[in-house]
Design a protein around this motif. Structure first.
Motif, PDB file in Angstrom:
ATOM      1  N   ALA A  51       0.797  -1.024  -0.087  1.00 14.99           N
ATOM      2  CA  ALA A  51      -0.027   0.183   0.206  1.00 14.99           C
ATOM      3  C   ALA A  51       0.941   1.393  -0.279  1.00 14.99           C
ATOM      4  N   VAL A  52       0.764   2.199  -0.654  1.00  7.54           N
ATOM      5  CA  VAL A  52       0.943   3.110  -0.887  1.00  7.54           C
ATOM      6  C   VAL A  52      -0.167   4.473  -0.635  1.00  7.54           C
ATOM      7  N   PRO A  53       0.483   5.986   0.778  1.00  6.14           N
ATOM      8  CA  PRO A  53      -1.296   6.709   1.042  1.00  6.14           C
ATOM      9  C   PRO A  53      -1.050   7.453   0.866  1.00  6.14           C
ATOM     10  N   SER A  54      -1.335   8.417   0.126  1.00 10.23           N
ATOM     11  CA  SER A  54      -1.468   9.434  -0.192  1.00 10.23           C
ATOM     12  C   SER A  54      -1.413  10.122   1.302  1.00 10.23           C
ATOM     13  N   ASN A  79      -0.436  -2.005  -4.788  1.00 11.49           N
ATOM     14  CA  ASN A  79       0.930  -2.710  -5.828  1.00 11.49           C
ATOM     15  C   ASN A  79      -0.315  -3.677  -7.265  1.00 11.49           C
ATOM     16  N   ASN A  80      -1.703  -3.609  -6.768  1.00  6.16           N
ATOM     17  CA  ASN A  80      -1.683  -5.164  -7.276  1.00  6.16           C
ATOM     18  C   ASN A  80      -2.811  -4.052  -8.669  1.00  6.16           C
ATOM     19  N   GLY A  81      -2.620  -2.788  -8.466  1.00  5.09           N
ATOM     20  CA  GLY A  81      -3.818  -1.389  -9.281  1.00  5.09           C
ATOM     21  C   GLY A  81      -4.464  -0.948  -8.625  1.00  5.09           C
ATOM     22  N   GLY A  82      -5.027  -1.513  -7.544  1.00  7.21           N
ATOM     23  CA  GLY A  82      -6.386  -1.192  -7.385  1.00  7.21           C
ATOM     24  C   GLY A  82      -6.329   0.079  -5.422  1.00  7.21           C
TER      25      GLY A  82
END
Length: 117
Positions: A51-54, A79-82
């Protein structure tokens, strides 16, 4: 730490808590959300693999009397595009809810603006 926010009612005043993006190494992007307690000198992290948070935004509960009584909202790229919107309790920093998007979110959503056409 980057992209910090605080309870907006404490802007220009002394505050105890800040919410920010951080990193759990190794990584190429910020991958944690962190609640900083400047009085106790502690940090509480939310982390989920991939997960990459804003940037997190703190929203106070109407009628709140404690500085961290509210929620923290962040948009998460996977990272799976979701992607999904994440809601954390401002006090405990535990997940309250998430709302999955029917589309992916780009990494680095911070500061992005996409025209309708």
């Amino acid at each position: 730490m980057d992209m910090c926010s605080i309870n907006p009612s404490h802007l220009g005043k002394k505050y105890r808590y800040a919410y920010a993006c951080g990193a759990q190494r190794p990584c190429n992007f910020p991958n944690t959300l962190t609640k900083l307690d400047f009085l106790k000198k502690t940090a509480n992290n939310w982390f989920e693999e991939g997960a990459v948070p804003s940037e997190p935004f703190f929203v106070a509960r109407p009628g709140a009397t404690e500085e961290d009584d509210g929620v923290v909202i962040s948009m998460i790229s996977e990272n799976n595009g979701g992607g999904y919107a994440l809601l954390l309790d401002g006090s405990t920093f535990k997940e309250i809810a998430r709302a999955k998007f029917p589309y992916g979110l780009p990494y680095g959503l911070h500061g992005c603006w996409v025209p309708k056409k």
